[in-house]
Design an enzyme around this catalytic site. Structure first.
Site, PDB file in Angstrom:
ATOM      1  CG  ASP A  64      -1.998   1.097   1.242  1.00 30.85           C
ATOM      2  OD1 ASP A  64      -2.454   1.357   0.132  1.00 30.85           O
ATOM      3  OD2 ASP A  64      -1.901   1.949   2.093  1.00 30.85           O
ATOM      4  CG  ASP A  67      -0.504   2.530  -3.706  1.00 28.88           C
ATOM      5  OD1 ASP A  67      -0.180   3.265  -2.812  1.00 28.88           O
ATOM      6  OD2 ASP A  67      -1.718   2.095  -3.425  1.00 28.88           O
ATOM      7  CG  ASP A  85      -3.763   4.359  -1.870  1.00 26.56           C
ATOM      8  OD1 ASP A  85      -3.778   3.264  -1.702  1.00 26.56           O
ATOM      9  OD2 ASP A  85      -3.261   5.539  -1.219  1.00 26.56           O
ATOM     10  CG  ASP A  89      -5.781   3.209   2.062  1.00 28.16           C
ATOM     11  OD1 ASP A  89      -5.131   1.913   1.725  1.00 28.16           O
ATOM     12  OD2 ASP A  89      -5.208   4.139   2.212  1.00 28.16           O
TER      13      ASP A  89
END
Length: 188
Positions: A64, A67, A85, A89
């Site tokens: 994560d 990215d 993103d 999350d």
């Protein structure tokens, strides 16, 4: 708080991002891969394999973090990528907590309060920034800190303590952000 070390890790992450780019991986693909790994961690929490779940969670969290670095390294930063993103999350946060609760490691009411607190941290930042507060990356428990707490607690088979700590710190962070947003927005 971890946002303060971002500048120090930006270049190493972007180097890794360039390596991933050479493999043909896109930032959005990496976001999805990280999410799938987080789902696996959630499943391991459900099975009460806290240590394994924590290790898998750390891998998902690392991806994560990559990215965005991959996007910057390849010039593929996009509004949709940021949206994806952030949205993923929230799904990751929910899946981790649901896995923990479904596994009977933490009561559902505590899980619910933790999830709402975590969401309010993110939502308050987003809403304040849209209202014109400027970047509101403040507070003692942003997402990175919350993931690290769950990770460390799981390594000691103490994820229950980790979730309680995340719940408390999330609500404190939310209050910090509301207070700071009020100051900034009333000045402007």
């Amino acid at each position: 708080m971890l946002s303060k070390i971002r500048p120090k890790v930006k270049q190493p992450l972007e180097r890794i991002g360039k390596t991933l780019a050479s493999l043909g991986i896109t930032p959005n693909q990496l976001t999805i891969i990280g999410f799938l790994i987080t789902l696996l961690a959630s499943y391991e929490f459900y099975l009460q394999n806290q240590i394994l779940a924590g290790i898998i969670l750390a891998v998902g969290a690392f991806l994560d973090a990559l990215d965005g670095a991959l996007a910057r390294a390849t010039g593929k930063v996009s509004k949709f990528g940021g949206f994806l993103d952030s949205t993923i999350d929230r799904l990751s946060d929910a899946s981790i907590l649901f896995g923990i609760a479904l596994g009977g490691l933490v009561r559902w009411d505590v899980t619910f309060l933790t999830l709402i607190g975590s969401y309010m941290v993110s939502y308050s930042r987003c809403r304040a920034e849209l209202a014109g507060s400027g970047t509101l990356a403040i507070g003692i428990a942003e997402r990175g800190e919350r993931i690290i707490i769950i990770f460390i607690a799981s390594l000691f088979n103490a994820v229950k303590i980790g979730v309680y700590l995340v719940a408390i710190l999330s609500w404190i962070t939310f209050i910090q952000r509301v207070y700071e947003a009020k100051k900034r927005l009333e000045m402007g």
